[in-house]
Design a protein around this motif. Structure first.
Motif: not given
Length: 154
Positions: A127-154
């Motif tokens: 259910l914590f995957y839903l954090f992606v839908a509601f956080t400003e930088q679209k981060q899941g909990i695992h992204d927050m702990f790892a200081d990562t983001r998933v972005v569109f590739d340019r």
């Protein structure tokens, strides 16, 4: 600092990213699951013919353990060496660090192994995957702990 100055600063420094939302990441993950299950079928089917797949190691089977290793190695190695998995490539996504430095092994062990392990072992944690839908930088909990983001590739 005004909003226009912040946008100008982001564009000038090259740090502006368009973050991938829940649904794009969901579809990329489904594509990755299809790929991993196919890999497991190809790599682990010989075990079924030699009877090794039925051998129990405590609570698990040999095929179950090998399948989990393939699963975690796929996400870990693809993200480390390419910055994205095949599913993310299909949907034009990539994983980046918050500070724009190259991804480190420690970041990826937290994000791809520990984070995914927790989500898979404790089903309610999904259910914590839903954090992606509601956080400003679209981060899941695992992204927050790892200081990562998933972005569109340019």
């Amino acid at each position: 600092m005004s909003e226009n100055q912040e946008i100008t600063t982001e564009i000038a420094s090259g740090d502006h990213h368009s973050y991938a939302g829940f649904w794009m990441r969901f579809w990329a993950y489904l594509a990755d699951l299809l790929i991993v299950f196919s890999l497991n079928g190809i790599l682990l089917s010989p075990f079924k013919f030699i009877g090794g797949g039925e051998m129990d190691v405590g609570f698990w089977t040999v095929i179950g353990i090998a399948g989990a290793i393939v699963f975690y190695l796929y996400f870990l190695l693809m993200t480390k060496y390419y910055g994205k998995t095949l599913g993310k490539m299909i949907f034009g996504l990539r994983v980046v660090r918050e500070d724009q430095e190259p991804l480190k092994w420690s970041d990826l062990l937290i994000r791809e192994v520990i984070g995914r392990f927790i989500y898979r072992v404790f089903w309610f944690m999904s259910l914590f995957y839903l954090f992606v839908a509601f956080t400003e930088q679209k981060q899941g909990i695992h992204d927050m702990f790892a200081d990562t983001r998933v972005v569109f590739d340019r």
